[in-house]
Design an enzyme around this catalytic site. Structure first.
Site, short mmCIF file in Angstrom:
data_model
loop_
_atom_site.label_atom_id
_atom_site.label_comp_id
_atom_site.label_asym_id
_atom_site.label_seq_id
_atom_site.Cartn_x
_atom_site.Cartn_y
_atom_site.Cartn_z
N ASP A 117 16.29 14.93 -2.25
CA ASP A 117 16.68 14.39 -0.95
C ASP A 117 17.10 12.93 -1.06
O ASP A 117 17.71 12.39 -0.14
CB ASP A 117 15.51 14.48 0.04
CG ASP A 117 15.32 15.88 0.58
OD1 ASP A 117 16.24 16.70 0.45
OD2 ASP A 117 14.23 16.16 1.13
N SER A 160 4.49 6.66 0.48
CA SER A 160 4.40 7.82 1.37
C SER A 160 4.95 9.09 0.73
O SER A 160 4.66 10.20 1.20
CB SER A 160 5.15 7.54 2.68
OG SER A 160 6.54 7.52 2.49
N THR A 215 3.78 -0.16 -1.38
CA THR A 215 2.90 0.29 -0.31
C THR A 215 3.69 0.73 0.92
O THR A 215 3.11 0.92 2.00
CB THR A 215 1.92 -0.84 0.10
OG1 THR A 215 2.66 -2.02 0.43
CG2 THR A 215 0.95 -1.15 -1.02
N ASP A 273 12.53 -1.99 -0.77
CA ASP A 273 13.14 -0.90 -1.54
C ASP A 273 14.61 -0.72 -1.22
O ASP A 273 15.12 -1.13 -0.18
CB ASP A 273 12.40 0.41 -1.29
CG ASP A 273 12.12 0.69 0.18
OD1 ASP A 273 13.04 0.55 0.99
OD2 ASP A 273 10.97 1.03 0.52
N ASP A 277 5.40 -5.86 9.78
CA ASP A 277 6.09 -5.95 8.49
C ASP A 277 7.61 -5.88 8.66
O ASP A 277 8.36 -6.53 7.93
CB ASP A 277 5.63 -4.82 7.56
CG ASP A 277 4.26 -5.10 6.95
OD1 ASP A 277 3.78 -6.25 7.08
OD2 ASP A 277 3.68 -4.18 6.35
#
Length: 281
Positions: free
Chosen positions: A163, A179, A174, A134, A64
């Site tokens: 954070d 995560s 995904t 992102d 990816d």
């Protein structure tokens, strides 16, 4: 048909799979060129910009992360990408290294579909950055929490003490966002995810907003500058009280998929594989 090949040499050691692919394409009299890192000679080599301009389709060999290196340049010229997965998960790559014949047959006979994926953009320090997955505002080397205010279409969403904050496309749902507890969006959902990282508040949760909205993040009350990370790469520094506008791009990424490609089947398979403690070598 002109086909460009972009291979990740750390995934395809000695270009073994690339050489097989090139042989098969040449046997079908397909006009090919490769990215300039290919060192076996005998073919046209281009830098990425020129490879995209040469190509009707680009085949990417890697994971990816390799796709992320290529797809945004391809989007500028509306060149679709077909992916051969040589990585661990490969959410973005449809074909395995044992499916080269199947891929070539699909390309020559045009028995494939082109899937469009949305991209987002962010403006920072007079630069505009493009993301498939992102855009992340993250704390830098300082370990203290940062203060980020999030607005959607000039309306306050939340004031995070955290954070960092992830702004994700459906494709990126995904990736990092998932995560840290974010929702998974199907690729055809017209949304943007805003997901705080380790927010020091019980009420702060991931939120999905319309992709027609503009998300504004403002960093304030910082002891040091924050970092702007786009698709996993540190691209810029963010100063105190600086405002970042994030919005859906007019460009789209285009992926070549098998006609029987099923997002939910792939998702289940990848998530089950991801759950295995020991990774494959």
């Amino acid at each position: 048909m002109n086909i460009g090949i972009y291979a990740n040499e750390t995934r395809d050691i000695n270009f073994v799979v690339t050489d097989k692919l090139l042989f098969l394409l040449n046997s079908h009299n397909v006009n090919c060129a490769l990215f300039e890192n290919y060192n076996h000679g005998g073919v046209k080599l281009y830098n990425l910009v020129d490879l995209v301009k040469f190509s009707d389709i680009i085949i990417v060999l890697g994971g990816d992360g390799t796709i992320l290196n290529v797809i945004k340049e391809c989007a500028k010229d509306n060149v679709p990408v077909a992916g051969i997965n040589l990585g661990h998960l490969g959410f973005l790559l449809d074909y395995g290294s044992n499916e080269l014949d199947k891929l070539i047959e699909c390309l020559i006979n045009k028995t494939y579909k082109v899937e469009k994926r949305s991209l987002i953009e962010v403006e920072c320090n007079n630069n505009t950055y493009l993301a498939l997955n992102d855009i992340v505002v993250a704390k830098g080397e300082n370990t203290k929490l940062i203060n980020v205010t999030a607005n959607v279409d000039n309306m306050l969403l939340d004031n995070y003490f955290c954070d960092g904050v992830i702004v994700s496309t459906p494709t990126g749902s995904t990736a990092y966002s998932m995560s840290v507890g974010g929702p998974i969006l199907a690729p055809n959902v017209d949304g943007i995810i805003i997901n705080p990282i380790s927010s020091h508040s019980l009420h702060s949760r991931p939120v999905v907003v319309s992709d027609k909205s503009t998300v504004m993040l403002e960093c304030s009350k910082l002891t040091s500058d924050c970092q702007l990370v786009v698709d996993g790469i540190l691209v810029d520094k963010i100063k105190n009280n600086q405002k970042l506008n994030i919005y859906k791009s007019k460009l789209n990424a285009s992926f070549i998929r098998m006609n029987n490609s099923n997002f939910y089947e792939i998702l289940l398979k990848k998530l089950n594989k991801w759950s295995v403690t020991e990774r494959e070598e």
